[in-house]
Design a protein around this motif. Structure first.
Motif, PDB file in Angstrom:
ATOM      1  N   PRO A   1       2.409   5.903  -7.877  1.00  0.00           N
ATOM      2  CA  PRO A   1       1.249   5.234  -8.474  1.00  0.00           C
ATOM      3  C   PRO A   1       1.471   4.753  -9.913  1.00  0.00           C
TER       4      PRO A   1
ATOM      5  N   ILE B   1      -6.605   0.002  -1.627  1.00  0.00           N
ATOM      6  CA  ILE B   1      -5.495   0.907  -1.940  1.00  0.00           C
ATOM      7  C   ILE B   1      -5.918   1.852  -3.053  1.00  0.00           C
ATOM      8  N   PRO B   2      -6.001   3.165  -2.787  1.00  0.00           N
ATOM      9  CA  PRO B   2      -6.490   4.105  -3.801  1.00  0.00           C
ATOM     10  C   PRO B   2      -5.540   4.221  -4.986  1.00  0.00           C
ATOM     11  N   ASN B   3      -6.144   4.223  -6.187  1.00  0.00           N
ATOM     12  CA  ASN B   3      -5.410   4.359  -7.446  1.00  0.00           C
ATOM     13  C   ASN B   3      -4.435   3.218  -7.705  1.00  0.00           C
ATOM     14  N   ALA B   4      -4.649   2.093  -7.037  1.00  0.00           N
ATOM     15  CA  ALA B   4      -3.799   0.928  -7.283  1.00  0.00           C
ATOM     16  C   ALA B   4      -4.149   0.301  -8.619  1.00  0.00           C
TER      17      ALA B   4
ATOM     18  N   LYS C   1     -10.039   5.959  -6.198  1.00  0.00           N
ATOM     19  CA  LYS C   1      -9.998   6.433  -4.815  1.00  0.00           C
ATOM     20  C   LYS C   1     -11.321   6.154  -4.101  1.00  0.00           C
TER      21      LYS C   1
ATOM     22  N   GLY D   1       0.812  -1.215   0.000  1.00  0.00           N
ATOM     23  CA  GLY D   1       0.000   0.000   0.000  1.00  0.00           C
ATOM     24  C   GLY D   1       0.840   1.257   0.000  1.00  0.00           C
TER      25      GLY D   1
ATOM     26  N   THR E   1      -1.049   3.551   3.616  1.00  0.00           N
ATOM     27  CA  THR E   1      -0.681   4.211   2.373  1.00  0.00           C
ATOM     28  C   THR E   1       0.397   5.241   2.693  1.00  0.00           C
ATOM     29  N   ASP E   2       0.894   5.904   1.668  1.00  0.00           N
ATOM     30  CA  ASP E   2       2.016   6.822   1.872  1.00  0.00           C
ATOM     31  C   ASP E   2       1.718   7.877   2.929  1.00  0.00           C
TER      32      ASP E   2
ATOM     33  N   THR F   1       1.231   3.779  -3.401  1.00  0.00           N
ATOM     34  CA  THR F   1       0.730   5.157  -3.335  1.00  0.00           C
ATOM     35  C   THR F   1       1.862   6.187  -3.345  1.00  0.00           C
ATOM     36  N   GLN F   2       3.067   5.754  -3.039  1.00  0.00           N
ATOM     37  CA  GLN F   2       4.214   6.650  -3.192  1.00  0.00           C
ATOM     38  C   GLN F   2       4.504   6.918  -4.659  1.00  0.00           C
TER      39      GLN F   2
END
Length: 248
Positions: free
Chosen positions: A125, A140-143, A156, A118, A227-228, A122-123
């Motif tokens: 994308p 995980i957003p935008n994974a 997201k 995660g 996430t980041d 996110t660091q």
């Protein structure tokens, strides 16, 4: 495909291989033992990675591996306590040692492989394609996930709703239980009712927990893959709800 690096769940792949390659042997007179050879496991892991490379067309690999310690157990002693006495596959730890020696890998202090994925995803994308069928990857957003031969993009909004679903229904296999009687279907119905903003969804969660904000936050923290923005470079940052209001 604009990704260039595979992000693999080393824990999950290694566990499945180590389980699959254990062989029962009957020595007679009722004596049974389990056997497993490290070389077989190492070869199977390498073959699995090579297969993923062929399927995706990507060559660079980063393997996420869990730390021996886990911050979730510090804030909730029941987290995975139900697995404490479960026997690990014979060759699991030797296989993980082989993976560490052979592949580019990342272990971050006091967190799980899921969290490593995660944070990295996110660091950066645009860099990683996640390979894991763990349902938590959907939070995980935008994974970008590799599923059934294609790339799946988790928006997201979708990620947040998957997270809220987990916070509501819990995960008994991990030792946290969510709202009694709430499963996947009822969690999704609650999300439909309160959909709009993160704030409105959290209000729905609090209502489901009958205003027990402390328990709701605890279970959300169990479910929240880091996430980041929830990693300060050395340790996790505990997730906080978007609002804190009294539930009417």
């Amino acid at each position: 495909m604009d990704r260039n690096t595979l992000l693999l769940d080393g824990d999950l792949i290694a566990y499945r291989i180590a389980v699959a390659l254990e062989k029962p042997i009957h020595w007679g007179d009722g004596l049974w033992t389990l056997h497993c050879h490290e070389d077989d496991c190492n070869q199977a892991f390498m073959s699995k990675v090579d297969s993923i490379k062929r399927d995706t067309g990507l060559k660079e690999v980063v393997v996420a591996i869990s730390s021996p310690t886990n911050y979730r157990k510090e804030i909730n002693p029941l987290y995975k306590a139900n697995r404490k006495d479960t026997r690990k596959p014979l060759c699991l730890y030797p296989l993980l040692d082989y993976v560490k020696e052979t592949y580019n890998h990342v272990i971050l202090d006091n967190i799980e492989a899921d969290d490593v994925m995660g944070i990295l995803a996110t660091q950066d994308p645009d860099k990683y394609l996640i390979v894991s069928d763990d349902k938590d990857m959907m939070t995980i957003p935008n994974a970008r996930l590799w599923k059934n031969g294609e790339v799946v993009h988790v928006t997201k909004t979708e990620a947040y709703e998957h997270f809220i679903t987990q916070a509501l229904k819990g995960d008994p296999t991990d030792g946290y239980y969510g709202v009694k009687g709430v499963g996947e279907v009822s969690a999704r119905k609650l999300i439909e009712k309160h959909r709009g903003t993160p704030e409105s969804l959290w209000q729905g969660v609090l209502k489901a927990y009958k205003g027990d904000e402390e328990l709701a936050i605890l279970n959300a923290r169990m479910a929240r893959i880091l996430t980041d923005d929830l990693w300060d470079g050395d340790k996790p940052i505990l997730w906080e709800p978007p609002i804190k209001e009294e539930v009417s």
